[in-house]
Design a protein around this motif. Structure first.
Motif, PDB file in Angstrom:
ATOM      1  N   UNK A 100       0.835  -1.202   0.000  1.00 55.76           N
ATOM      2  CA  UNK A 100       0.000   0.000   0.000  1.00 55.76           C
ATOM      3  C   UNK A 100       0.863   1.243   0.000  1.00 55.76           C
ATOM      4  N   UNK A 101       0.481   2.195  -0.825  1.00 52.36           N
ATOM      5  CA  UNK A 101       1.293   3.412  -0.975  1.00 52.36           C
ATOM      6  C   UNK A 101       0.541   4.643  -0.470  1.00 52.36           C
ATOM      7  N   UNK A 102      -0.649   4.901  -1.034  1.00 50.55           N
ATOM      8  CA  UNK A 102      -1.390   6.109  -0.647  1.00 50.55           C
ATOM      9  C   UNK A 102      -2.133   5.920   0.676  1.00 50.55           C
ATOM     10  N   UNK A 103      -2.300   4.667   1.054  1.00 50.25           N
ATOM     11  CA  UNK A 103      -2.968   4.375   2.325  1.00 50.25           C
ATOM     12  C   UNK A 103      -2.062   3.459   3.139  1.00 50.25           C
ATOM     13  N   UNK A 104      -2.359   3.370   4.417  1.00 55.24           N
ATOM     14  CA  UNK A 104      -1.512   2.515   5.224  1.00 55.24           C
ATOM     15  C   UNK A 104      -1.917   1.054   5.082  1.00 55.24           C
ATOM     16  N   UNK A 105      -3.212   0.838   4.979  1.00 55.70           N
ATOM     17  CA  UNK A 105      -3.708  -0.521   4.821  1.00 55.70           C
ATOM     18  C   UNK A 105      -5.180  -0.452   4.439  1.00 55.70           C
ATOM     19  N   UNK A 106      -5.747  -1.575   4.022  1.00 57.82           N
ATOM     20  CA  UNK A 106      -7.186  -1.613   3.755  1.00 57.82           C
ATOM     21  C   UNK A 106      -7.876  -2.086   5.029  1.00 57.82           C
ATOM     22  N   UNK A 126     -13.843   0.557 -12.416  1.00 53.93           N
ATOM     23  CA  UNK A 126     -14.271   0.815 -11.039  1.00 53.93           C
ATOM     24  C   UNK A 126     -14.511  -0.476 -10.262  1.00 53.93           C
ATOM     25  N   UNK A 127     -14.114  -0.454  -9.007  1.00 54.95           N
ATOM     26  CA  UNK A 127     -14.252  -1.646  -8.169  1.00 54.95           C
ATOM     27  C   UNK A 127     -14.298  -1.233  -6.697  1.00 54.95           C
ATOM     28  N   UNK A 128     -14.752  -2.184  -5.889  1.00 54.64           N
ATOM     29  CA  UNK A 128     -14.667  -2.022  -4.440  1.00 54.64           C
ATOM     30  C   UNK A 128     -13.615  -2.989  -3.928  1.00 54.64           C
ATOM     31  N   UNK A 129     -12.793  -2.516  -3.002  1.00 57.11           N
ATOM     32  CA  UNK A 129     -11.746  -3.371  -2.449  1.00 57.11           C
ATOM     33  C   UNK A 129     -11.948  -3.436  -0.941  1.00 57.11           C
ATOM     34  N   UNK A 130     -11.970  -4.635  -0.431  1.00 55.88           N
ATOM     35  CA  UNK A 130     -12.213  -4.769   1.010  1.00 55.88           C
ATOM     36  C   UNK A 130     -11.397  -5.918   1.573  1.00 55.88           C
ATOM     37  N   UNK A 175      -9.054 -12.180   6.338  1.00 54.99           N
ATOM     38  CA  UNK A 175      -7.909 -11.297   6.158  1.00 54.99           C
ATOM     39  C   UNK A 175      -7.474 -11.097   4.718  1.00 54.99           C
ATOM     40  N   UNK A 176      -8.116 -11.785   3.788  1.00 49.68           N
ATOM     41  CA  UNK A 176      -7.747 -11.646   2.374  1.00 49.68           C
ATOM     42  C   UNK A 176      -8.235 -10.312   1.820  1.00 49.68           C
ATOM     43  N   UNK A 177      -7.451  -9.764   0.883  1.00 45.63           N
ATOM     44  CA  UNK A 177      -7.917  -8.569   0.183  1.00 45.63           C
ATOM     45  C   UNK A 177      -8.747  -9.028  -1.010  1.00 45.63           C
TER      46      UNK A 177
END
Lengths: 374, 366
Positions: free
Chosen positions: A293-299, A317-321, A326-328
């Motif tokens: 992760x670059x722009x954020x610390x983590x999801x 476009x997508x949603x990431x969670x 614990x999987x992205x």
């Protein structure tokens, strides 16, 4: 002092020109990464030694450019690092039914990882490369950001998603604001001996041969394991001589239903290639591993972004969670064609790289699209 | 050398006067080289350098003596020109005994004596090692070779011009010399071949150099080599003691200012101009580049190994681990080195070592 990673191509050479013109103290470093003798098995030692390195011409070009610019220049031998972190995983990835992306591994684990260290060792506090990408420090986030190069057609940020905050803080991309024609013009104006050199497109260590042939040579005997080609329903419609010869989305000549058939899935444990028609190649969900992760610390909370799943691909476009285990998980708004395990998925907010990871598992397509059972 | 490019264009094989002039210049150089090592003028053959000299000596004897036997004795610390030539001969059916060396990098003549067999045809042991500078007991080995009636070649590329060489006293049959190692031009070298030595030439052609080495002579290179040999001979008694004092000053200065460094081959007889220093927990490549950026040209491992990851075979043979070998520096001095140069190295190296050690994951643990 800035260490410029010089490949011998126009881009990294021009990066050196720009830094020099800006009055920076620079030193050129080329990496000797691969030696063809490593895939020549059982042949005469002297002949192997004569074979040497596949990229030697490029290193010679880099040296000519450095000499032209009057800058110190050194060749670093990173063959062992390259083999263990790029070549060997590349082969292993094909053998487990994936389609690897070795240039990203090389950026992460060889170019930036080792180069930043080596540069520090010789007293250079920053490393510059000829990538078309931009780095910026965001005060409000307190983070280093990676952005697409201004020339969208040449942008290489997709290949750089693995850079850590520490690496980004020590990285300079002098070409980030330029277009390729502008770069060639600067190179020509500076009188570089390589200004009109053709761009390399191939994966450097498999040059001149097929990937499958390389995988077999490297992995040795036993890598060509014959198996079945089946339909989604499990009906055997043909045979293959090794799953490493296939890529998801690749057209397969077997016409069982009168419609074009494609590789929709590679099953390494069953040693099977699954084929189907085009609609069956479209999926929405997949998981990624080894994310950075670059722009954020983590999801933590689900995020909205545009996701790019291979080099030539318009981000969608997508949603990431993060799932319960614990999987992205990446879920596109609309199904996308040929999501391929082994490739990288990179998340963007416009030009900003949020982060990314390696495509791992493609969700099974639900039997009835109306029922969301994922 | 310059007049050869601008005035004397003759081919030394020609009958005409231009050619005769060139031939005279070559023979003049030949006598200078001969004088440097106490050979007779006719015993010097000019060729392209140390590597060709080693090849001609070893392959020439292997070929001419193969009916007598196919056993060769050499050491584990030879230059690549000898080592790879012997390895190639192994593939062609010759047997090679590789004599080990002590931790100081010395060959024990007793081991040569014990390795001799009825089918031994050649002993090849370098006079001084190119990486650590240790000087081998050539005279003793020469006596063994003479008693056993086996040809004896010594690679003298490093030792020529740095220590007195007398091929009669050393009892060598062949002795290799390289131009650029004595401030002569690159691409010129010589092989001393004792009169009466039977050796098959590598090149076939016009029979130049008394049938030892066919091919038009590199007149300019040879003239340069001759002049370098003359100057080297003069410098043996005047320059080399000064160089040795500088080398000792360098080693003492570095030891006083940097912890955990060792001089390889320190207790053995060594060339006056060579220093091989092992720096614990600092990577050799980083040391070399950092020094170069400060204007100091040194090497790590051996120059011929650069671009390769294999640890130096010489340092491995004296019992160093691959990590230790990669952290070694070879510093070479010459008659042109000044006290100022030495003090500059003593001044800049400690900071470089410290920076590299900071990056070493192992150093922090010590």
């Amino acid at each position: 002092m800035i260490a410029v990673a010089m490949s011998g191509g126009v881009d990294s050479s021009t990066a050196a020109v720009l830094l020099k013109e800006a009055g920076e103290e620079i030193v050129g470093l080329s990496m000797q990464l691969w030696n063809q003798r490593r895939v020549l098995q059982g042949e005469d030692e002297d002949l192997k030694r004569a074979g040497r390195c596949c990229s030697l011409d490029d290193i010679w070009d880099a040296r000519r450019v450095a000499s032209h610019l009057g800058m110190p220049f050194y060749v670093l031998n990173l063959e062992n690092e390259f083999e263990s972190t790029v070549v060997s995983p590349f082969v292993a990835s094909y053998l487990r039914g994936e389609t690897p992306s070795p240039c990203i591994l090389c950026n992460n684990d060889v170019k930036f990882h080792h180069l930043v260290d080596k540069a520090a060792g010789i007293g250079a506090d920053k490393v510059a490369t000829g990538h078309y990408a931009r780095v910026r420090h965001d005060e409000s986030l307190g983070r280093w950001l990676l952005l697409r190069g201004k020339d969208r057609g040449k942008d290489q940020s997709y290949f750089l998603f693995g850079l850590t905050q520490n690496q980004l803080s020590k990285t300079v991309f002098p070409l980030g604001e330029l277009s390729k024609p502008e770069v060639r013009e600067i190179a020509r104006r500076a009188g570089l001996p390589t200004y009109d050199k053709a761009e390399s497109q191939e994966i450097c260590f498999v040059q001149g041969r097929s990937y499958a042939d390389f995988v077999e040579k490297y992995a040795g005997t036993g890598s060509e394991k014959p198996g079945d080609i089946v339909t989604k329903e499990g009906e055997v419609v043909g045979s293959h001589t090794g799953i490493h010869k296939f890529t998801v989305g690749q057209r397969k000549g077997h016409v069982a239903t009168g419609r074009p058939q494609y590789v929709v899935k590679i099953e390494p444990f069953e040693n099977r290639i699954v084929i189907g028609n085009d609609p069956e190649l479209h999926e929405r969900r997949f998981t990624i591993r080894d994310s950075n992760w670059i722009a954020i610390e983590n999801v933590t909370e689900p995020i909205r972004c545009d996701v790019q799943i291979r080099n030539r691909f318009d981000p969608q476009p997508a949603s990431v969670s993060r799932s319960e285990d614990g999987k992205i998980v990446v879920e596109f708004d609309k199904p996308q064609r040929a999501i391929t395990p082994g490739q990288a998925a990179v998340l963007y907010w416009d030009d900003v790289v949020v982060g990314g990871g390696w495509i791992e598992r493609i969700a099974v397509r639900p039997e009835r699209p109306s029922v969301k059972t994922l | 050398m310059m007049p050869v490019f601008t005035e004397h264009f003759g081919n030394a094989s020609s009958i005409h006067w231009f050619g005769q002039q060139a031939k005279t210049m070559i023979d003049d150089a030949r006598s200078k080289v001969a004088k440097l090592i106490n050979a007779e003028t006719s015993e010097i053959v000019f060729l392209s350098g140390g590597t060709e000299a080693d090849n001609l000596a070893i392959r020439g004897i292997a070929e001419s003596q193969k009916s007598r036997g196919k056993h060769i004795i050499t050491s584990q610390i030879e230059h690549h020109a000898v080592m790879h030539t012997c390895k190639d001969l192994e593939k062609q059916g010759y047997e090679v005994t590789w004599i080990p060396v002590s931790r100081d990098g010395l060959v024990d003549p007793g081991n040569i004596q014990r390795a001799l067999r009825p089918d031994s045809i050649l002993i090849s042991i370098m006079h001084a090692n190119n990486e650590i500078g240790t000087i081998q007991p050539i005279e003793e080995i020469g006596a063994i070779a003479e008693a056993a009636d086996v040809y004896f070649h010594s690679d003298g590329v490093q030792s020529t011009g740095k220590i007195p060489v007398d091929v009669r006293r050393l009892k060598v049959d062949m002795y290799s010399i390289s131009g650029h190692k004595i401030h002569g031009p690159k691409g010129a070298g010589a092989l001393f071949i004792r009169k009466g030595t039977i050796l098959k030439p590598l090149m076939t052609g016009g029979g130049h150099e008394r049938n030892r080495r066919s091919g038009t002579e590199n007149v300019a290179g040879i003239v340069g080599l001759g002049e370098a040999a003359r100057l080297a001979r003069l410098g043996l008694s005047t320059e080399m003691p000064r160089v040795e004092a500088l080398r000792n000053r360098l080693e003492a200065g570095l030891k006083a200012r940097i912890e955990m460094i060792h001089v390889n081959g320190e207790d053995a007889p060594r060339l006056p101009n060579t220093s091989n220093i092992m720096v614990d927990f600092a990577e050799g490549e980083g040391l070399v580049i950092s020094l170069d950026l400060k204007g100091v040209a040194v090497s790590t491992g051996s120059a011929c190994s650069s671009g390769s990851l294999e640890p130096s075979h010489v340092l491995t043979a004296i019992g160093k681990t691959p990590d230790e070998a990669h952290g070694s520096l070879r510093l070479s001095l010459s008659a042109l080195t000044t006290e100022e140069d030495i003090d500059y190295v003593i001044h800049v190296l400690p900071g470089i070592v410290e920076r590299l050690r900071e990056l070493s994951p192992y150093y922090k643990k010590v």
